[in-house]
Design a protein around this motif. Structure first.
Motif: not given
Length: 234
Positions: A147, A151, A189, A193
Motif C-alpha cells: 500500500e 501511494r 480496497e 488504500s
C-alpha cells in the motif's frame, strides 16, 4: 516483488503471487533480492515475453511520454511500451530479471528508450515524475509494504498523467488451499488504500475481471484480477 504477463501465455507457476516454488517459510529465510534472483534462475525464461493484456487495453489512446514500470520482470511490458514511443524507466528487485529485460530490449531494437533501475521498492524509489506509472501483479510472499509503495507510485504521476495498477484479487480457483496467508485486495480496497486527494484525481477504472488460468497439473479455472486506473488532475 515482480510479476509479469499472467494475463497472456502462462508458464508453470505464474499464477502464484511470486511465482516461486518455495514454501512461505523458506521464502522468509532469504533476502527479497535473493528470492527473486533464485526464482528467475530456475529457468531461462519465466514469462511469455508478451505485454499484459490490460496494459495494452488501458493505454490505448494515451499519448506516449515518460512511463515508470514497477516490477518489470523480463521486460514484456517495458519493451512493448518502448516500441510504441514511450520513454521507459523499468524497475525490478532482481538483477537477473533486469538483465533479461536488457536482452529483450536490445533484441527488439528499443534499448535506447529504456532505463533500467534496480530497486527494492520498500527501501528506494526512482526519482522524477511520469506521464504513466504502472504496476502489474506487484505481490510477494515476503512482507512487502504494498500500500505504501503504491501511494508513492501515485505521488510520482505528473499532472495529467495516469496511474495504472493491476493485481490479483485472490488465488486461482483451482487452488484448493492457498499456500500462504497473503492479502490480495480487490479493486475497491486498492483504490481506498491509495487515499487519492479529492478533487485532484479522476478515477477512470475500478473493476474486477476473471482471466482463464491453468494449474501446474492441467487444472482449468480462472484467476480473479482487478484494475485501478486514475488520472491526476493537479
Amino acid at each position: 516483488m515482480t510479476a509479469e504477463s499472467t494475463e497472456s501465455t502462462e508458464p508453470t507457476g505464474a499464477t502464484e503471487p511470486t511465482g516461486a516454488t518455495e514454501s512461505a517459510e523458506s521464502a522468509e529465510s532469504i533476502t527479497h533480492e535473493q528470492m527473486w534472483d533464485d526464482r528467475y534462475n530456475e529457468s531461462e525464461r519465466i514469462w511469455s515475453g508478451e505485454p499484459n493484456a490490460t496494459l495494452v487495453q488501458e493505454t490505448a489512446g494515451l499519448t506516449p511520454g515518460r512511463v515508470l514500470e514497477l516490477g518489470c520482470g523480463e521486460g514484456g511490458d517495458a519493451v512493448w511500451l518502448a516500441s510504441r514511443g514511450w520513454r521507459v524507466t523499468a524497475t525490478d528487485i532482481s538483477g537477473v530479471a533486469l538483465g533479461r529485460t536488457a536482452e529483450h530490449a536490445a533484441g527488439a531494437g528499443v534499448a535506447d528508450r529504456i532505463v533500467l533501475e534496480r530497486h527494492d521498492l520498500a527501501e528506494s524509489f526512482p526519482d522524477g515524475s511520469f506521464d504513466l506509472v504502472c504496476a502489474h501483479f506487484l505481490h510477494s510472499y515476503q512482507d512487502m509494504p504494498r500500500e505504501r509503495i503504491l501511494r508513492t507510485a501515485a505521488a510520482a504521476v505528473a499532472p495529467g498523467g495516469v496511474l495504472l495498477i493491476v493485481g490479483h484479487s485472490g488465488f486461482p480457483s483451482w487452488m484448493e488451499e492457498p499456500p500462504v496467508d497473503v492479502r490480495l485486495p480487490g479493486a475497491r480496497e486498492v483504490l481506498d488504500s491509495l487515499a487519492l486527494p479529492v478533487g485532484e484525481w479522476e478515477v477512470l477504472v475500478s473493476a474486477e475481471h476473471r482471466v482463464p488460468s491453468t494449474g501446474p497439473e492441467g487444472q482449468q479455472g480462472f484467476h480473479a484480477n482487478n484494475t485501478v486506473k486514475a488520472r491526476r488532475l493537479a
